[in-house]
Design a protein around this motif. Structure first.
Motif, PDB file in Angstrom:
ATOM      1  N   UNK A   1       1.017  -1.255   0.124  1.00  0.00           N
ATOM      2  CA  UNK A   1      -0.019   0.040   0.009  1.00  0.00           C
ATOM      3  C   UNK A   1       0.890   1.263   0.090  1.00  0.00           C
ATOM      4  N   UNK A   2       2.147   1.167   0.616  1.00  0.00           N
ATOM      5  CA  UNK A   2       2.951   2.445   0.737  1.00  0.00           C
ATOM      6  C   UNK A   2       3.553   2.872  -0.664  1.00  0.00           C
ATOM      7  N   UNK A   3       3.541   1.658  -1.683  1.00  0.00           N
ATOM      8  CA  UNK A   3       4.351   2.108  -2.930  1.00  0.00           C
ATOM      9  C   UNK A   3       3.256   2.190  -3.762  1.00  0.00           C
ATOM     10  N   UNK A   4       1.933   2.229  -3.554  1.00  0.00           N
ATOM     11  CA  UNK A   4       0.844   2.393  -4.538  1.00  0.00           C
ATOM     12  C   UNK A   4       0.900   3.458  -5.582  1.00  0.00           C
ATOM     13  N   UNK A   5       1.872   4.630  -5.137  1.00  0.00           N
ATOM     14  CA  UNK A   5       1.758   5.712  -5.982  1.00  0.00           C
ATOM     15  C   UNK A   5       2.495   5.676  -7.183  1.00  0.00           C
ATOM     16  N   UNK A   6       3.543   4.545  -7.294  1.00  0.00           N
ATOM     17  CA  UNK A   6       4.375   4.428  -8.583  1.00  0.00           C
ATOM     18  C   UNK A   6       4.279   2.943  -9.137  1.00  0.00           C
ATOM     19  N   UNK A   7       3.117   2.368  -8.743  1.00  0.00           N
ATOM     20  CA  UNK A   7       2.852   1.066  -9.618  1.00  0.00           C
ATOM     21  C   UNK A   7       2.627   1.226 -11.073  1.00  0.00           C
ATOM     22  N   UNK A   8       2.045   2.738 -11.356  1.00  0.00           N
ATOM     23  CA  UNK A   8       1.958   2.831 -13.119  1.00  0.00           C
ATOM     24  C   UNK A   8       3.506   3.126 -13.600  1.00  0.00           C
ATOM     25  N   UNK A   9       4.574   3.485 -12.790  1.00  0.00           N
ATOM     26  CA  UNK A   9       5.905   3.569 -13.189  1.00  0.00           C
ATOM     27  C   UNK A   9       6.503   2.190 -13.290  1.00  0.00           C
ATOM     28  N   UNK A  10       5.911   1.418 -12.653  1.00  0.00           N
ATOM     29  CA  UNK A  10       6.928  -0.258 -12.769  1.00  0.00           C
ATOM     30  C   UNK A  10       6.039  -0.808 -14.003  1.00  0.00           C
ATOM     31  N   UNK A  11       4.733  -0.631 -14.368  1.00  0.00           N
ATOM     32  CA  UNK A  11       4.057  -1.201 -15.467  1.00  0.00           C
ATOM     33  C   UNK A  11       5.073  -0.375 -16.629  1.00  0.00           C
ATOM     34  N   UNK A  12       5.034   0.903 -16.630  1.00  0.00           N
ATOM     35  CA  UNK A  12       5.697   1.560 -17.950  1.00  0.00           C
ATOM     36  C   UNK A  12       7.118   1.022 -17.945  1.00  0.00           C
ATOM     37  N   UNK A  13       8.126   0.932 -17.033  1.00  0.00           N
ATOM     38  CA  UNK A  13       9.201   0.279 -17.218  1.00  0.00           C
ATOM     39  C   UNK A  13       9.272  -1.243 -17.618  1.00  0.00           C
ATOM     40  N   UNK A  14       8.227  -1.905 -17.180  1.00  0.00           N
ATOM     41  CA  UNK A  14       8.076  -3.280 -17.585  1.00  0.00           C
ATOM     42  C   UNK A  14       7.738  -3.420 -18.997  1.00  0.00           C
ATOM     43  N   UNK A  15       6.803  -2.429 -19.659  1.00  0.00           N
ATOM     44  CA  UNK A  15       6.572  -2.469 -21.012  1.00  0.00           C
ATOM     45  C   UNK A  15       7.739  -2.295 -21.897  1.00  0.00           C
ATOM     46  N   UNK A  16       8.542  -1.077 -21.588  1.00  0.00           N
ATOM     47  CA  UNK A  16       9.689  -0.965 -22.298  1.00  0.00           C
ATOM     48  C   UNK A  16      10.692  -2.257 -22.336  1.00  0.00           C
ATOM     49  N   UNK A  17      10.930  -2.775 -21.118  1.00  0.00           N
ATOM     50  CA  UNK A  17      11.807  -3.997 -21.153  1.00  0.00           C
ATOM     51  C   UNK A  17      11.261  -4.965 -21.771  1.00  0.00           C
ATOM     52  N   UNK A  18       9.965  -5.259 -21.839  1.00  0.00           N
ATOM     53  CA  UNK A  18       9.352  -6.296 -22.771  1.00  0.00           C
ATOM     54  C   UNK A  18       9.340  -6.148 -24.181  1.00  0.00           C
ATOM     55  N   UNK A  19       9.253  -4.916 -24.693  1.00  0.00           N
ATOM     56  CA  UNK A  19       9.354  -4.346 -26.044  1.00  0.00           C
ATOM     57  C   UNK A  19      10.694  -4.652 -26.457  1.00  0.00           C
ATOM     58  N   UNK A  20      11.986  -4.095 -25.535  1.00  0.00           N
ATOM     59  CA  UNK A  20      13.127  -4.331 -25.954  1.00  0.00           C
ATOM     60  C   UNK A  20      13.432  -5.924 -26.250  1.00  0.00           C
ATOM     61  N   UNK A  21      12.967  -6.875 -25.494  1.00  0.00           N
ATOM     62  CA  UNK A  21      13.139  -8.211 -25.707  1.00  0.00           C
ATOM     63  C   UNK A  21      12.042  -8.731 -26.937  1.00  0.00           C
ATOM     64  N   UNK A  22      11.238  -7.930 -27.456  1.00  0.00           N
ATOM     65  CA  UNK A  22      10.396  -8.552 -28.735  1.00  0.00           C
ATOM     66  C   UNK A  22       9.226  -9.160 -28.234  1.00  0.00           C
ATOM     67  N   UNK A  23       8.924  -9.120 -26.799  1.00  0.00           N
ATOM     68  CA  UNK A  23       7.757  -9.558 -26.636  1.00  0.00           C
ATOM     69  C   UNK A  23       6.622  -8.680 -26.522  1.00  0.00           C
ATOM     70  N   UNK A  24       5.950  -8.116 -27.704  1.00  0.00           N
ATOM     71  CA  UNK A  24       5.294  -7.078 -28.045  1.00  0.00           C
ATOM     72  C   UNK A  24       3.891  -7.236 -27.149  1.00  0.00           C
ATOM     73  N   UNK A  25       3.332  -8.222 -27.187  1.00  0.00           N
ATOM     74  CA  UNK A  25       1.881  -8.224 -26.633  1.00  0.00           C
ATOM     75  C   UNK A  25       1.889  -8.073 -25.216  1.00  0.00           C
TER      76      UNK A  25
END
Length: 665
Positions: free
Chosen positions: A281-305
């Motif tokens: 609960x304490x870190x809920x303020x940057x969950x969206x940043x985790x997802x955005x960073x994950x999206x970039x990493x997956x894109x760089x790996x070619x896991x587009x979906x």
């Protein structure tokens, strides 16, 4: 219930308890306060408030809250007791309860310190908008630099980086404690980093690191700034240092973003996995940043979906708007381009450039997308050649990917082995350190107990000796001594007795005796003379006789002694020297009423009054004048003994001390 104590005795006991409380002598203070409570002597909320303060000073939070609440049962709705309960809840990290309680109080009735504590509790609950309003009110009410620093932090949490940065600059330029200046420098660096100014932010953190002011939780931010500012070596050093302590989920997020910048998406996903496991609960303020960073990493790996799904989750958070900047649109543009949808890619890159016209990755992406679209148009005439080229490129990429995956798998296994060995070593070291700390704590506690017992015994002896000397010096005059004067004399004599066991300078003790003398002069001459004039209705006569010159409504008196009695000119009371001078000049015509007062209230031989005046002037010149002019008081113990002897025991041979002489008249 026992009979009520006389009010004057109850007030004296309460003042004694407050003095003991200020000196952190909690046991003695508690005895007095419980006795006052049992007799219901004062009938005011100050007694339960002070009793709660005793427990609070010991760190006994539950007992403190009980004392305050018991006081509230007798004095319902008392704001001071209610606020104290709120402070206890904050000390116990029970922020929800504290906010619920303090929210019942009228804000206009709370001082800046209480408002600051209230705002702190709201901030800990991540209710930043409400916290910002409370902190702003506290600062407007005169709260100190710590409250302004908290307000700047909350505004940074709300994404108002420019306002937070300006507040930090103001704190750094103002006259504030060094700790607050250092904290302001760190937050300013954070704000600059969030505004895209990595190099200035890194410069500030380097200054803090060189001065030993950099906090462990700032290492991750500094590492990210170093990467953006083109210092990857420093970035690696900072990451290693932070990983050697206790990195937070936010640190792991920053390390993942750095890994993406270095085109190492596998490392980024590992950091994100650790961060996600730690978030709550304490870190809920940057969950969206985790997802955005994950999206970039997956894109760089070619896991587009998977990348597109992660980016969609990031954009679904309301907090992401305005905080991620053009990053989401850049990643969506790359995904569309890699899938061959150049029209959507171009729209995404253009949307990113609308947010930040200088975003370099969006500019490059838009240029490459337009080139690819032109290239596809040219190759439409030869579809077969295009397919073969794409197949060859795909096969080459697949072979490189498989080879890299094998290498990474081997490295992962080796890393897991090293981590297991490191964990075992750290656990063993931790147990040894805990055992050593426990042994040291036990030894320190025993030594502290013995020292405390010795100090308590010595304090008891000092108190007894001081009281004995004061009672002997004042004699029969003890019964007529005003309590504030007696208290001042007791403090001075107790300090003198304590100095016999310590290295306390004689000058420091002498200043206390001089203070007792000054209080005696004010109480016995100034206050009593004022009462004497009021009782006879002669205040106006005294002021008229003491007037040197009068121009309109402006009056100039012969001295400040006379001016202090003018009700139209409230100012400072007469000093020691001024009282001594009117004693010497008592025969002058403008002091004829003062002479009458002396003759009536202090029928002493004129010679003794002159001796007293000379004694006061000597004390003024040796003690008060150096302090008033910013010089050090220079006095040895031999001279201090003479001062103490004349004040307490014998003004001159064959006569009582100065205090006893005046009190006994």
């Amino acid at each position: 219930m026992s009979s009520t104590l006389p009010k004057h005795k109850a007030v004296k006991l309460y003042e004694r308890a407050r003095t003991l409380l200020a000196r952190e002598e909690f046991s003695e203070a508690e005895k007095i306060l419980r006795d006052l409570a049992a007799h219901d002597s004062l009938g005011r909320p100050e007694v339960p408030a002070a009793l709660g303060d005793v427990h609070l000073g010991r760190g006994e939070y539950d007992a403190a809250a009980s004392a305050y609440r018991e006081g509230l049962s007798r004095f319902p709705g008392n704001r001071d007791l209610t606020a104290r309960v709120g402070l206890v809840l904050i000390r116990q990290d029970r922020f929800e309860e504290a906010v619920a309680l303090m929210g019942q109080l009228e804000l206009k009735g709370l001082g800046p310190d209480l408002l600051t504590q209230y705002g702190y509790a709201l901030a800990r609950l991540e209710r930043y908008a409400a916290s910002e309003r409370i902190f702003a009110r506290a600062v407007a009410g005169g709260a100190g630099p710590e409250a302004r620093m908290l307000l700047a932090r909350v505004r940074a949490k709300l994404g108002r980086y420019e306002e937070a940065a300006n507040m930090c600059r103001s704190l750094r330029e103002g006259d504030v404690p060094a700790e607050v200046q250092s904290e302001a420098k760190g937050l300013l660096a954070d704000c600059l980093l969030m505004q895209g100014q990595a190099a200035p932010a890194l410069g500030l953190w380097k200054e803090q690191r060189a001065a030993g002011e950099l906090q462990p939780e700032q290492l991750g931010h500094m590492a990210y700034a170093a990467q953006l500012a083109g210092e990857p070596g420093l970035c690696d050093q900072l990451i290693t240092e932070r990983l050697g302590s206790v990195p937070t989920a936010e640190d792991r997020l920053l390390f993942a973003q750095i890994a993406n910048l270095r085109n190492r998406p596998e490392d980024a996903l590992e950091h994100l996995a650790v961060a996600e496991a730690a978030t709550g609960e304490h870190y809920k303020g940057f969950i969206f940043e985790l997802e955005a960073t994950r999206g970039r990493a997956l894109r760089l790996l070619g896991r587009r979906q998977e990348a597109r799904e992660a980016l969609a989750r990031a954009s679904g958070h309301a907090e992401s708007q305005g905080k991620l900047g053009p990053q989401l649109q850049v990643d969506l543009g790359h995904l569309s381009a890699e899938e061959g949808d150049f029209e959507s890619a171009e729209k995404s890159f253009q949307a990113a450039l609308e947010m930040d016209p200088d975003e370099p990755e969006a500019r490059r992406g838009l240029e490459l997308t337009r080139r690819r679209e032109a290239w596809r148009t040219q190759l439409q005439a030869n579809v077969e050649a295009q397919v073969e080229a794409a197949k060859a490129e795909s096969d080459a990429l697949r072979r490189r990917f498989v080879a890299r995956e094998s290498e990474l798998e081997a490295l992962r296994r080796e890393l897991e082995t090293l981590r297991a060995a490191q964990a075992q070593a750290e656990e063993k070291a931790r147990r040894a350190e805990e055992e050593a700390r426990a042994a040291q704590a036990s030894a320190r506690a025993e030594q502290a107990r013995r020292t405390r017992e010795e100090l308590e015994q010595r304090e008891t002896e000092i108190d007894a000796k001081a009281r004995e000397n004061v009672e002997r010096g004042l004699g029969k005059a003890l019964a007529t001594c005003p309590p504030p004067l007696l208290q001042a004399m007791m403090v001075a004599e107790r300090t003198y007795q304590k100095a016999l066991y310590t290295d306390l300078p004689a000058a420091a003790v002498a200043v206390l005796f001089a203070g007792a003398l000054e209080r005696a002069l004010y109480t016995l001459f100034v206050e009593r003379f004022r009462q004497w004039l009021d009782a006879r209705g002669q205040l106006k006569d005294f002021l008229q006789a003491a007037t040197r010159e009068k121009r309109g409504r402006k009056v100039e008196y012969f001295d400040n002694f006379a001016a202090a009695f003018d009700p139209e000119r409230p100012g400072r009371p007469p000093s020691m020297g001024e009282v001594a001078r009117v004693l010497q000049r008592r025969e002058e015509p403008y002091l004829h009423l003062f002479l009458a007062f002396l003759t009536e209230r202090y029928p002493l031989p004129g010679r003794l009054l002159d001796v007293l005046a000379d004694f006061v002037i000597q004390a003024k010149e040796r003690l008060r004048d150096p302090v008033a002019h910013g010089r050090a008081v220079e006095m040895g113990y031999e001279e201090l003994k003479v001062l103490r002897e004349r004040l307490l025991f014998a003004l001159e041979p064959g006569q009582p001390g100065a205090l006893a002489l005046l009190l006994g008249v």
